[in-house]
Design a protein around this motif. Structure first.
Motif, PDB file in Angstrom:
ATOM      1  N   ARG A 144      44.279   4.334 -10.152  1.00  0.00           N
ATOM      2  CA  ARG A 144      44.096   2.948 -10.569  1.00  0.00           C
ATOM      3  C   ARG A 144      45.052   2.053  -9.785  1.00  0.00           C
ATOM      4  NH1 ARG A 144      41.194   1.882 -15.275  1.00  0.00           N
ATOM      5  NH2 ARG A 144      40.288   3.768 -16.189  1.00  0.00           N
ATOM      6  N   VAL A 145      44.537   0.886  -9.389  1.00  0.00           N
ATOM      7  CA  VAL A 145      45.297  -0.044  -8.561  1.00  0.00           C
ATOM      8  C   VAL A 145      45.261  -1.422  -9.214  1.00  0.00           C
ATOM      9  CG1 VAL A 145      45.430  -1.131  -6.276  1.00  0.00           C
ATOM     10  CG2 VAL A 145      44.631   1.232  -6.485  1.00  0.00           C
ATOM     11  N   ALA A 146      46.405  -2.074  -9.313  1.00  0.00           N
ATOM     12  CA  ALA A 146      46.457  -3.440  -9.853  1.00  0.00           C
ATOM     13  C   ALA A 146      45.835  -4.412  -8.839  1.00  0.00           C
ATOM     14  CB  ALA A 146      47.895  -3.839 -10.143  1.00  0.00           C
ATOM     15  N   VAL A 147      45.132  -5.432  -9.359  1.00  0.00           N
ATOM     16  CA  VAL A 147      44.514  -6.427  -8.472  1.00  0.00           C
ATOM     17  C   VAL A 147      44.903  -7.831  -8.922  1.00  0.00           C
ATOM     18  CG1 VAL A 147      42.570  -4.913  -7.951  1.00  0.00           C
ATOM     19  CG2 VAL A 147      42.344  -6.588  -9.794  1.00  0.00           C
ATOM     20  N   LYS A 148      44.836  -8.755  -7.974  1.00  0.00           N
ATOM     21  CA  LYS A 148      45.096 -10.164  -8.257  1.00  0.00           C
ATOM     22  C   LYS A 148      44.202 -11.008  -7.346  1.00  0.00           C
ATOM     23  CE  LYS A 148      49.024 -10.553  -5.072  1.00  0.00           C
ATOM     24  NZ  LYS A 148      48.731  -9.270  -4.401  1.00  0.00           N
ATOM     25  N   PRO A 149      43.954 -12.274  -7.691  1.00  0.00           N
ATOM     26  CA  PRO A 149      43.125 -13.116  -6.831  1.00  0.00           C
ATOM     27  C   PRO A 149      43.661 -13.172  -5.409  1.00  0.00           C
ATOM     28  CG  PRO A 149      43.463 -14.185  -8.952  1.00  0.00           C
ATOM     29  CD  PRO A 149      44.359 -12.978  -8.939  1.00  0.00           C
ATOM     30  N   GLY A 150      42.740 -13.080  -4.437  1.00  0.00           N
ATOM     31  CA  GLY A 150      43.119 -13.096  -3.033  1.00  0.00           C
ATOM     32  C   GLY A 150      43.282 -11.728  -2.412  1.00  0.00           C
ATOM     33  N   ASP A 151      43.279 -10.666  -3.239  1.00  0.00           N
ATOM     34  CA  ASP A 151      43.374  -9.311  -2.701  1.00  0.00           C
ATOM     35  C   ASP A 151      42.079  -8.921  -1.991  1.00  0.00           C
ATOM     36  OD1 ASP A 151      45.941  -8.936  -3.616  1.00  0.00           O
ATOM     37  OD2 ASP A 151      45.395  -7.641  -5.306  1.00  0.00           O
ATOM     38  N   PHE A 152      42.203  -7.995  -1.044  1.00  0.00           N
ATOM     39  CA  PHE A 152      41.040  -7.506  -0.301  1.00  0.00           C
ATOM     40  C   PHE A 152      41.115  -5.985  -0.218  1.00  0.00           C
ATOM     41  CE2 PHE A 152      38.895  -6.113   3.544  1.00  0.00           C
ATOM     42  CZ  PHE A 152      37.691  -6.801   3.484  1.00  0.00           C
ATOM     43  N   PHE A 153      39.964  -5.334  -0.402  1.00  0.00           N
ATOM     44  CA  PHE A 153      39.890  -3.880  -0.346  1.00  0.00           C
ATOM     45  C   PHE A 153      38.714  -3.450   0.524  1.00  0.00           C
ATOM     46  CE2 PHE A 153      42.005  -4.931  -4.280  1.00  0.00           C
ATOM     47  CZ  PHE A 153      43.053  -4.026  -4.351  1.00  0.00           C
ATOM     48  N   PHE A 154      38.974  -2.564   1.478  1.00  0.00           N
ATOM     49  CA  PHE A 154      37.936  -1.960   2.296  1.00  0.00           C
ATOM     50  C   PHE A 154      37.557  -0.628   1.656  1.00  0.00           C
ATOM     51  CE2 PHE A 154      36.911   0.629   6.238  1.00  0.00           C
ATOM     52  CZ  PHE A 154      35.640   0.090   6.398  1.00  0.00           C
ATOM     53  N   VAL A 155      36.255  -0.434   1.407  1.00  0.00           N
ATOM     54  CA  VAL A 155      35.778   0.717   0.635  1.00  0.00           C
ATOM     55  C   VAL A 155      34.760   1.502   1.479  1.00  0.00           C
ATOM     56  CG1 VAL A 155      34.843   1.478  -1.589  1.00  0.00           C
ATOM     57  CG2 VAL A 155      35.996  -0.742  -1.429  1.00  0.00           C
ATOM     58  N   PRO A 156      35.220   2.414   2.333  1.00  0.00           N
ATOM     59  CA  PRO A 156      34.274   3.189   3.144  1.00  0.00           C
ATOM     60  C   PRO A 156      33.394   4.084   2.275  1.00  0.00           C
ATOM     61  CG  PRO A 156      36.545   3.422   3.952  1.00  0.00           C
ATOM     62  CD  PRO A 156      36.624   2.784   2.598  1.00  0.00           C
ATOM     63  N   SER A 157      32.216   4.424   2.798  1.00  0.00           N
ATOM     64  CA  SER A 157      31.382   5.407   2.109  1.00  0.00           C
ATOM     65  C   SER A 157      32.222   6.659   1.861  1.00  0.00           C
ATOM     66  CB  SER A 157      30.153   5.756   2.952  1.00  0.00           C
ATOM     67  OG  SER A 157      30.537   6.299   4.210  1.00  0.00           O
ATOM     68  N   GLY A 158      31.950   7.329   0.737  1.00  0.00           N
ATOM     69  CA  GLY A 158      32.722   8.511   0.379  1.00  0.00           C
ATOM     70  C   GLY A 158      33.933   8.236  -0.487  1.00  0.00           C
ATOM     71  N   THR A 159      34.207   6.939  -0.775  1.00  0.00           N
ATOM     72  CA  THR A 159      35.367   6.552  -1.592  1.00  0.00           C
ATOM     73  C   THR A 159      34.965   6.414  -3.053  1.00  0.00           C
ATOM     74  OG1 THR A 159      36.261   5.289   0.279  1.00  0.00           O
ATOM     75  CG2 THR A 159      37.204   4.848  -1.898  1.00  0.00           C
ATOM     76  N   ILE A 160      35.573   7.167  -3.941  1.00  0.00           N
ATOM     77  CA  ILE A 160      35.356   6.983  -5.386  1.00  0.00           C
ATOM     78  C   ILE A 160      36.016   5.668  -5.788  1.00  0.00           C
ATOM     79  CG2 ILE A 160      36.063   7.816  -7.666  1.00  0.00           C
ATOM     80  CD1 ILE A 160      35.491  10.636  -6.766  1.00  0.00           C
ATOM     81  N   HIS A 161      35.264   4.838  -6.552  1.00  0.00           N
ATOM     82  CA  HIS A 161      35.778   3.509  -6.862  1.00  0.00           C
ATOM     83  C   HIS A 161      35.061   2.929  -8.077  1.00  0.00           C
ATOM     84  CE1 HIS A 161      32.187   2.817  -4.409  1.00  0.00           C
ATOM     85  NE2 HIS A 161      32.058   1.660  -5.054  1.00  0.00           N
ATOM     86  N   ALA A 162      35.646   1.887  -8.641  1.00  0.00           N
ATOM     87  CA  ALA A 162      35.003   1.119  -9.713  1.00  0.00           C
ATOM     88  C   ALA A 162      35.767  -0.171  -9.931  1.00  0.00           C
ATOM     89  CB  ALA A 162      34.955   1.916 -11.012  1.00  0.00           C
ATOM     90  N   LEU A 163      35.042  -1.275  -9.996  1.00  0.00           N
ATOM     91  CA  LEU A 163      35.644  -2.505 -10.486  1.00  0.00           C
ATOM     92  C   LEU A 163      35.837  -2.385 -11.986  1.00  0.00           C
ATOM     93  CD1 LEU A 163      33.557  -5.195  -8.582  1.00  0.00           C
ATOM     94  CD2 LEU A 163      35.930  -4.540  -8.150  1.00  0.00           C
ATOM     95  N   CYS A 164      36.889  -2.986 -12.498  1.00  0.00           N
ATOM     96  CA  CYS A 164      37.181  -2.899 -13.928  1.00  0.00           C
ATOM     97  C   CYS A 164      37.095  -4.286 -14.570  1.00  0.00           C
ATOM     98  CB  CYS A 164      38.553  -2.280 -14.151  1.00  0.00           C
ATOM     99  SG  CYS A 164      38.662  -0.568 -13.571  1.00  0.00           S
ATOM    100  N   GLU A 165      37.117  -4.283 -15.864  1.00  0.00           N
ATOM    101  CA  GLU A 165      36.890  -5.469 -16.696  1.00  0.00           C
ATOM    102  C   GLU A 165      37.702  -6.677 -16.239  1.00  0.00           C
ATOM    103  OE1 GLU A 165      37.909  -6.863 -21.286  1.00  0.00           O
ATOM    104  OE2 GLU A 165      37.834  -4.731 -20.780  1.00  0.00           O
TER     105      GLU A 165
END
Length: 316
Positions: free
Chosen positions: A156-177
Motif C-alpha cells: 500500500r502506498v500513500a497518495v496525494k493530489p499531484g502524484d503520478f504513478f506509472f503502472v506497466p502491464s503485470g503490476t498488481i494494483h488498485a485505486l482505493c476509496e
C-alpha cells in the motif's frame, strides 16, 4: 482542410465502486450516483467517443481513425492506440492486473495489453492505493492468494493530489476509496481481478475473479518504478514530463500566460483539469475549460494557448 482541434464527447461507465465526483468536480451529466469512469478520449468499442465540433462532428473516433489516418500522421495500427479516462474511486476498486500485448493477442481475441498511468487529481486525506506485491516467486504468489493473506501480499502506498504513478502491464494494483484520477492507458479493456473484498452486487453475487490468468501475467518479483520527472519552462507554461514509455509520453502543462507551441507529434491528446482559456490557430479561436478533452491532429502546426489552464497532455 481547416486546422481545428477535435473535441470529444465523453462516455460514462457505471461501476460498483463509482460515485458522483465526476459531476461535482467537472459538472458532467452522469447517468447515476454509481458512475465510476469517464471515457474521455476513446476509440475502444466498449465506449468510443464522438467528435462534437467542426468537420467531423458526430463521427466516432474509431471511424476517423480507420478512414482518415492522415489526421494521425498515418500512425500504424488498426486501433486508436490510447485511451484517456477519469476515474472516481468512491470505494475501493478490485485488486487487479493487466496483460501485455503478447498475452492479450493470444488469449483475449487480439486485444491490446494494458500499460497505464495515473495522475491523482484529488483525493481524501490519508488516501492510499495498492501498488505491487511482496511475493518472491509465482509459487509464493499463488500460496498467499489461496490462503487469503492479503495484508501480507499487497503493498500500500500513500497518495496525494499531484502524484503520478506509472503502472506497466503485470503490476498488481488498485485505486482505493476517495481518489479521483486521470488515467492514460493503452486502448484495452482487459482486467484480471485478483481480489474484490468479497463484495456482492444487489442480487448477492460476487464479481468474477480471474486468478489463473492473473498469476500468469503478474510480474514476480514486483518491479519498483523509478520516478524521474523532467521540468521545463516555456514562456508562461511549466511543462512536467512524467513518463516517456514505448506506449505513451505523458506531461502536465501549467499554462499561466499566453504561450506559443508547435504540434510536432503524430497527434496529441489534451485533458483540461482546471481553468479556462483558448486555443488560437490560423486566426480561429477555440474556447477550452475544465472538463474538456480534445485531440490536436497531425500537422496542426503552430498554435497558442491563452489563459490559465492545467492540462494533461499525451501522445503515443
Amino acid at each position: 482542410m481547416k486546422k481545428e482541434p477535435l473535441f470529444l464527447e465523453p462516455v460514462f461507465q457505471e461501476r460498483i465502486w463509482g460515485g458522483t465526483a465526476l459531476a461535482e468536480q467537472f459538472n458532467y451529466d452522469i447517468p447515476s450516483n454509481k458512475t465510476g469512469e469517464c471515457w474521455a478520449i476513446s476509440g475502444h468499442p466498449n465506449g468510443t467517443t464522438k467528435i462534437k465540433n467542426g468537420t467531423f462532428q458526430g463521427t466516432s473516433l474509431d471511424d476517423i481513425w480507420r478512414n482518415n489516418k492522415d489526421l494521425f500522421g498515418n500512425y500504424p495500427g488498426e486501433k486508436f492506440p490510447l485511451l484517456t479516462k477519469i476515474l472516481d474511486a468512491n470505494t475501493d476498486l478490485s485488486v487487479q492486473v493487466h496483460p501485455n500485448d503478447e498475452y492479450g493477442m493470444k488469449f483475449e481475441n487480439g486485444e491490446l495489453g494494458k500499460t497505464e498511468c495515473w495522475y491523482i487529481i484529488d483525493c481524501k486525506e490519508g488516501a492510499e492505493m495498492i501498488f505491487g506485491h511482496n511475493a518472491s516467486s509465482k509459487e509464493e504468489l499463488r500460496t498467499m492468494i489461496d490462503n487469503g493473506q492479503w495484508d501480507k501480499l499487497l503493498r500500500r502506498v500513500a497518495v496525494k493530489p499531484g502524484d503520478f504513478f506509472f503502472v506497466p502491464s503485470g503490476t498488481i494494483h488498485a485505486l482505493c476509496e476517495g481518489t479521483l484520477v486521470l488515467e492514460t492507458q493503452q486502448s484495452s479493456d482487459t482486467t484480471y481481478r485478483v481480489y474484490d473484498y468479497d463484495r456482492t452486487d444487489n442480487e448477492g453475487n460476487k464479481r468474477e475473479l480471474h486468478l489463473e490468468k492473473a498469476i500468469d501475467v503478474t510480474t514476480v518479483p514486483h518491479q519498483e518504478q523509478k520516478q524521474n520527472y523532467q521540468t521545463e519552462t516555456k514562456a508562461g507554461t511549466v511543462i512536467t514530463t512524467f513518463v516517456q514509455s514505448e506506449y505513451f509520453t505523458v506531461q502536465k502543462w501549467n499554462v499561466q500566460d499566453n504561450t506559443e507551441f508547435t504540434q510536432t507529434e503524430a497527434f496529441s491528446l489534451f485533458s483540461v483539469l482546471d481553468g479556462e482559456g483558448t486555443i488560437d490557430v490560423q486566426g480561429s479561436s477555440y474556447k477550452v475549460k475544465k472538463g474538456d478533452h480534445f485531440i490536436l491532429p497531425h500537422d496542426f502546426g503552430a498554435f497558442e494557448l491563452n489563459g490559465k489552464l492545467e492540462l494533461i497532455v499525451s501522445h503515443p
